[in-house]
Design a protein around this motif. Structure first.
Motif, PDB file in Angstrom:
ATOM      1  N   GLY A  69       0.740  -1.250   0.025  1.00 18.21           N
ATOM      2  CA  GLY A  69      -0.104  -0.058   0.099  1.00 18.21           C
ATOM      3  C   GLY A  69       0.879   1.268   0.000  1.00 18.21           C
ATOM      4  O   GLY A  69       0.322   2.290  -0.282  1.00 18.21           O
ATOM      5  N   LEU A  73      -0.483   5.247  -0.852  1.00 21.01           N
ATOM      6  CA  LEU A  73      -0.110   6.071   0.421  1.00 21.01           C
ATOM      7  C   LEU A  73       0.644   7.180   0.176  1.00 21.01           C
ATOM      8  O   LEU A  73       0.170   8.290   0.541  1.00 21.01           O
ATOM      9  CB  LEU A  73       0.030   5.341   1.605  1.00 21.01           C
ATOM     10  N   TYR A 103      -3.868  -1.197   4.739  1.00 17.62           N
ATOM     11  CA  TYR A 103      -5.063  -0.739   4.103  1.00 17.62           C
ATOM     12  C   TYR A 103      -6.247  -1.462   3.975  1.00 17.62           C
ATOM     13  O   TYR A 103      -7.541  -0.684   3.982  1.00 17.62           O
ATOM     14  CB  TYR A 103      -4.536  -0.383   2.849  1.00 17.62           C
ATOM     15  N   TYR A 119      -7.294   2.534   6.097  1.00 23.66           N
ATOM     16  CA  TYR A 119      -6.075   3.239   6.837  1.00 23.66           C
ATOM     17  C   TYR A 119      -6.597   4.030   8.149  1.00 23.66           C
ATOM     18  O   TYR A 119      -5.959   4.305   8.918  1.00 23.66           O
ATOM     19  CB  TYR A 119      -5.468   4.231   5.933  1.00 23.66           C
ATOM     20  N   SER A 152      -8.378   2.998  -0.167  1.00 22.13           N
ATOM     21  CA  SER A 152      -8.106   3.126   1.433  1.00 22.13           C
ATOM     22  C   SER A 152      -7.304   4.435   1.614  1.00 22.13           C
ATOM     23  O   SER A 152      -7.567   5.163   2.454  1.00 22.13           O
ATOM     24  CB  SER A 152      -7.329   1.898   1.795  1.00 22.13           C
TER      25      SER A 152
END
Length: 220
Positions: A69, A73, A103, A119, A152
């Motif tokens: 992730g 992110l 996530y 998250y 997420s």
């Protein structure tokens, strides 16, 4: 970064005599070290798995989804202006205690349709609906999208910048107490302090200096 090697200039020929003019010496400055190793982050530098582990230790999930992730992110953080040490510290400390950087994490022991996911642990139809509308997806009809790789991170950023639009300003003011109030977990001075300690470690890791003594840790 390795020092740039010095080189010699092209030989200068005068009256059959060869002389060599040396290039000026290159002066290098050693990179500043930071807690956990490496060099201090410049604005916009990506956060790595090594960064997370150095700062948060066992609060980082062992799931491979943490590394999976990170590209999304980091991209979302840049888009939201979460690029300075204090903003990174506030945001990442929040995620450490909300989702351990997984996530796909879902709220343990809960069966509600709009239970905590992702998250930021998005919770309740009053958040799922607006977040979905903002991102152009039907979160109310497909709540599991909140725990997907695609959404997420964008949802966490929506919460940080739209639902709670003063989050970056609170981080700029070293007000972790206000950040914690924005997140809205059950009142706990112990939890406030844990998140604030995470913020302080992260700030020192990214900036190379301690957080200010007047950093606000508790909600008010």
């Amino acid at each position: 970064m390795e020092p740039t090697p010095t080189t010699s200039a092209t030989p200068v020929v005068r009256a059959a005599t060869v002389t060599t003019t040396a290039a000026p010496a290159v002066v290098t400055t050693a990179p500043q070290s930071r807690t956990g190793g490496g060099v201090i982050h410049a604005p916009g530098d990506d956060v790595t798995l090594a960064d997370l582990k150095a700062i948060f230790g066992s609060k980082v999930s062992t799931s491979p989804r943490v590394a999976e992730g990170l590209p999304s992110l980091n991209r979302a953080m840049r888009q939201a202006g979460i690029t300075t040490p204090e903003r990174k510290a506030a945001f990442l400390s929040t995620l450490a205690y909300e989702s351990t950087f997984d996530y796909a994490l879902q709220e343990a022991g809960q069966t509600a349709t709009y239970r905590g996911r992702g998250y930021i642990q998005l919770t309740g139809d009053f958040n799922y609906g607006p977040a979905g509308s903002y991102l152009g997806i039907n979160l109310l009809g497909n709540p599991n999208l909140a725990a997907s790789l695609d959404y997420s991170a964008p949802i966490a950023i929506w919460y940080w910048t739209v639902r709670r639009p003063h989050s970056n300003a609170a981080a700029d003011n070293f007000d972790m107490g206000l950040i914690s109030r924005y997140v809205g977990y059950r009142a706990s001075g112990t939890q406030d302090l844990l998140r604030c300690d995470g913020f302080k470690r992260a700030y020192q890791h990214f900036s190379g200096k301690p957080a200010p003594a007047n950093t606000k840790c508790y909600r008010y």
